[in-house]
Design a protein around this motif. Structure first.
Motif, PDB file in Angstrom:
ATOM      1  N   PHE A 258     -21.802 -13.382  59.460  1.00  0.00           N
ATOM      2  CA  PHE A 258     -22.628 -13.773  59.302  1.00  0.00           C
ATOM      3  C   PHE A 258     -22.999 -14.385  61.103  1.00  0.00           C
ATOM      4  CE2 PHE A 258     -24.197 -19.078  59.193  1.00  0.00           C
ATOM      5  CZ  PHE A 258     -24.957 -18.444  58.245  1.00  0.00           C
ATOM      6  N   THR A 259     -24.821 -14.398  61.132  1.00  0.00           N
ATOM      7  CA  THR A 259     -25.147 -14.459  62.172  1.00  0.00           C
ATOM      8  C   THR A 259     -26.183 -16.041  61.639  1.00  0.00           C
ATOM      9  OG1 THR A 259     -25.607 -12.230  62.033  1.00  0.00           O
ATOM     10  CG2 THR A 259     -26.833 -14.160  63.343  1.00  0.00           C
ATOM     11  N   SER A 260     -26.876 -15.794  60.713  1.00  0.00           N
ATOM     12  CA  SER A 260     -27.353 -17.586  60.329  1.00  0.00           C
ATOM     13  C   SER A 260     -28.004 -17.736  59.500  1.00  0.00           C
ATOM     14  CB  SER A 260     -28.913 -17.725  61.821  1.00  0.00           C
ATOM     15  OG  SER A 260     -29.774 -16.648  61.074  1.00  0.00           O
ATOM     16  N   VAL A 261     -28.474 -19.272  58.628  1.00  0.00           N
ATOM     17  CA  VAL A 261     -29.233 -19.528  57.860  1.00  0.00           C
ATOM     18  C   VAL A 261     -30.560 -19.959  58.053  1.00  0.00           C
ATOM     19  CG1 VAL A 261     -28.222 -21.106  57.110  1.00  0.00           C
ATOM     20  CG2 VAL A 261     -29.460 -19.973  55.213  1.00  0.00           C
ATOM     21  N   GLU A 262     -31.803 -19.653  57.678  1.00  0.00           N
ATOM     22  CA  GLU A 262     -33.336 -20.481  58.190  1.00  0.00           C
ATOM     23  C   GLU A 262     -33.324 -20.822  56.770  1.00  0.00           C
ATOM     24  OE1 GLU A 262     -33.527 -21.342  60.196  1.00  0.00           O
ATOM     25  OE2 GLU A 262     -32.423 -20.386  61.881  1.00  0.00           O
ATOM     26  N   LEU A 263     -34.077 -21.719  56.461  1.00  0.00           N
ATOM     27  CA  LEU A 263     -35.036 -22.875  55.128  1.00  0.00           C
ATOM     28  C   LEU A 263     -35.818 -23.184  55.640  1.00  0.00           C
ATOM     29  CD1 LEU A 263     -32.420 -25.465  54.267  1.00  0.00           C
ATOM     30  CD2 LEU A 263     -32.287 -23.660  53.573  1.00  0.00           C
ATOM     31  N   GLY A 264     -37.187 -22.496  54.678  1.00  0.00           N
ATOM     32  CA  GLY A 264     -38.417 -22.889  54.400  1.00  0.00           C
ATOM     33  C   GLY A 264     -39.291 -22.863  53.026  1.00  0.00           C
ATOM     34  N   ASN A 265     -40.267 -22.637  52.562  1.00  0.00           N
ATOM     35  CA  ASN A 265     -41.331 -22.676  51.635  1.00  0.00           C
ATOM     36  C   ASN A 265     -41.829 -21.694  51.534  1.00  0.00           C
ATOM     37  OD1 ASN A 265     -43.075 -23.382  53.126  1.00  0.00           O
ATOM     38  ND2 ASN A 265     -43.559 -25.522  51.822  1.00  0.00           N
ATOM     39  N   GLY A 266     -41.607 -21.182  51.689  1.00  0.00           N
ATOM     40  CA  GLY A 266     -42.394 -19.648  51.669  1.00  0.00           C
ATOM     41  C   GLY A 266     -41.776 -18.619  52.549  1.00  0.00           C
ATOM     42  N   VAL A 267     -41.820 -17.084  52.311  1.00  0.00           N
ATOM     43  CA  VAL A 267     -41.699 -15.811  52.398  1.00  0.00           C
ATOM     44  C   VAL A 267     -42.667 -14.761  52.520  1.00  0.00           C
ATOM     45  CG1 VAL A 267     -38.794 -16.246  52.344  1.00  0.00           C
ATOM     46  CG2 VAL A 267     -39.411 -14.383  50.443  1.00  0.00           C
ATOM     47  N   ASN A 268     -42.405 -13.645  53.274  1.00  0.00           N
ATOM     48  CA  ASN A 268     -43.529 -12.746  53.266  1.00  0.00           C
ATOM     49  C   ASN A 268     -43.083 -12.103  52.014  1.00  0.00           C
ATOM     50  OD1 ASN A 268     -40.400 -11.153  53.890  1.00  0.00           O
ATOM     51  ND2 ASN A 268     -41.889 -10.374  56.301  1.00  0.00           N
ATOM     52  N   ALA A 269     -43.941 -10.436  51.640  1.00  0.00           N
ATOM     53  CA  ALA A 269     -43.573 -10.110  50.849  1.00  0.00           C
ATOM     54  C   ALA A 269     -42.425  -9.067  50.532  1.00  0.00           C
ATOM     55  CB  ALA A 269     -45.324  -8.711  50.389  1.00  0.00           C
TER      56      ALA A 269
ATOM     57  N   ALA B 229     -38.196 -12.316  55.490  1.00  0.00           N
ATOM     58  CA  ALA B 229     -39.083 -13.781  56.864  1.00  0.00           C
ATOM     59  C   ALA B 229     -39.238 -14.536  56.090  1.00  0.00           C
ATOM     60  CB  ALA B 229     -39.916 -12.481  57.977  1.00  0.00           C
ATOM     61  N   LEU B 230     -39.426 -15.607  57.183  1.00  0.00           N
ATOM     62  CA  LEU B 230     -39.765 -16.978  56.333  1.00  0.00           C
ATOM     63  C   LEU B 230     -41.582 -16.734  56.699  1.00  0.00           C
ATOM     64  CD1 LEU B 230     -37.680 -19.416  57.669  1.00  0.00           C
ATOM     65  CD2 LEU B 230     -38.130 -18.831  55.367  1.00  0.00           C
ATOM     66  N   SER B 231     -42.601 -17.302  56.155  1.00  0.00           N
ATOM     67  CA  SER B 231     -43.825 -17.263  55.970  1.00  0.00           C
ATOM     68  C   SER B 231     -44.418 -18.266  56.864  1.00  0.00           C
ATOM     69  CB  SER B 231     -45.065 -17.325  54.899  1.00  0.00           C
ATOM     70  OG  SER B 231     -44.406 -18.294  53.902  1.00  0.00           O
ATOM     71  N   GLY B 232     -43.464 -19.677  57.233  1.00  0.00           N
ATOM     72  CA  GLY B 232     -43.636 -20.892  57.922  1.00  0.00           C
ATOM     73  C   GLY B 232     -42.627 -20.280  59.323  1.00  0.00           C
ATOM     74  N   ALA B 233     -42.517 -21.847  59.726  1.00  0.00           N
ATOM     75  CA  ALA B 233     -41.405 -22.092  60.884  1.00  0.00           C
ATOM     76  C   ALA B 233     -40.099 -22.735  59.487  1.00  0.00           C
ATOM     77  CB  ALA B 233     -42.050 -23.188  61.293  1.00  0.00           C
ATOM     78  N   PRO B 234     -39.029 -22.857  60.462  1.00  0.00           N
ATOM     79  CA  PRO B 234     -38.383 -22.834  59.882  1.00  0.00           C
ATOM     80  C   PRO B 234     -38.521 -24.131  59.387  1.00  0.00           C
ATOM     81  CG  PRO B 234     -37.437 -21.660  60.972  1.00  0.00           C
ATOM     82  CD  PRO B 234     -38.972 -21.550  61.169  1.00  0.00           C
TER      83      PRO B 234
ATOM     84  N   VAL C 231     -30.768  -9.346  56.416  1.00  0.00           N
ATOM     85  CA  VAL C 231     -31.657 -10.339  55.986  1.00  0.00           C
ATOM     86  C   VAL C 231     -31.288 -10.234  54.282  1.00  0.00           C
ATOM     87  CG1 VAL C 231     -33.644 -12.148  55.834  1.00  0.00           C
ATOM     88  CG2 VAL C 231     -32.999 -10.587  57.817  1.00  0.00           C
ATOM     89  N   THR C 232     -30.597 -11.264  53.885  1.00  0.00           N
ATOM     90  CA  THR C 232     -30.906 -11.570  52.019  1.00  0.00           C
ATOM     91  C   THR C 232     -31.433 -12.517  51.473  1.00  0.00           C
ATOM     92  OG1 THR C 232     -28.799 -10.453  52.348  1.00  0.00           O
ATOM     93  CG2 THR C 232     -29.410 -11.820  50.154  1.00  0.00           C
ATOM     94  N   GLU C 233     -32.290 -12.993  51.245  1.00  0.00           N
ATOM     95  CA  GLU C 233     -33.088 -13.556  50.519  1.00  0.00           C
ATOM     96  C   GLU C 233     -32.605 -14.782  49.364  1.00  0.00           C
ATOM     97  OE1 GLU C 233     -35.715 -13.675  47.173  1.00  0.00           O
ATOM     98  OE2 GLU C 233     -35.987 -15.522  47.571  1.00  0.00           O
ATOM     99  N   PHE C 234     -32.883 -15.746  49.087  1.00  0.00           N
ATOM    100  CA  PHE C 234     -31.722 -16.741  47.758  1.00  0.00           C
ATOM    101  C   PHE C 234     -32.663 -17.775  47.883  1.00  0.00           C
ATOM    102  CE2 PHE C 234     -28.147 -15.236  49.873  1.00  0.00           C
ATOM    103  CZ  PHE C 234     -27.174 -14.863  49.097  1.00  0.00           C
TER     104      PHE C 234
END
Length: 168
Positions: free
Chosen positions: A61-72, A76-81, A133-136
């Motif tokens: 495991f390296t990291s987990v980042e949260l956001g309200n959008g991702v790229n296509a 990657a998040l579509s904005g800042a975490p 990167v795995t998206e949930f």
């Protein structure tokens, strides 16, 4: 003077018995070293330092980042975490891992509300060597209740990280 001719066989038998008994015994172990006193200097190390441990096999495991959008691509998040969301947000967790081989690993995201209420649990199999990167995500069209939430991440059923967030 007294002569003891009959005692010689007895002495020889005793010496033989003593020699046979002594041959079967191991020498006693050396006494343990006494604990060093507070005033005594520590003994110098005589053995070379061990080699560094090899890198762990499998997926780390390296990291987990949260956001309200991702790229296509969903990598990657579509904005800042973020750690604060609105009730109508879809909440994304991007989990970054690094694998030493392409052997499959299972990544699990367990979303909870209020510390114990299970919101969602989902698993994804990852079989990529190197970083990935795995998206949930979780969504609730009628809106998330306000409060504190958490997403806990596991790799192959071993907890590796978590991220707390809030819905306001």
């Amino acid at each position: 003077m007294i002569s003891n001719r009959n005692g010689n066989p007895l002495i020889i038998a005793m010496i033989a018995a003593l020699a046979l008994t002594a041959c079967g015994k191991q020498p006693p172990p050396p006494p343990p070293n006494p604990a060093p006193s507070a005033s005594a200097p520590a003994p110098a190390a005589t053995a070379p330092a061990p080699a560094p441990a090899a890198a762990p096999a499998g997926t780390t495991f390296t990291s987990v980042e949260l956001g309200n959008g991702v790229n296509a691509s969903g990598n990657a998040l579509s904005g800042a975490p973020m750690t604060t969301f609105t009730p109508k947000d879809t909440i994304y967790a991007l989990v970054t891992t690094n694998a030493s081989s392409a052997n499959p690993s299972t990544i699990t995201a367990r979303w909870t509300f209020g510390g114990s209420t299970l919101v969602n649990e989902s698993k994804r199999e990852v079989a990529v060597a190197g970083p990935s990167v795995t998206e949930f995500h979780i969504a609730k069209p009628d809106g998330w209740p306000a409060g504190k939430y958490s997403v806990a991440i596991s790799v192959d059923d071993k907890p590796v990280g978590s991220k707390d967030f809030e819905v306001k």
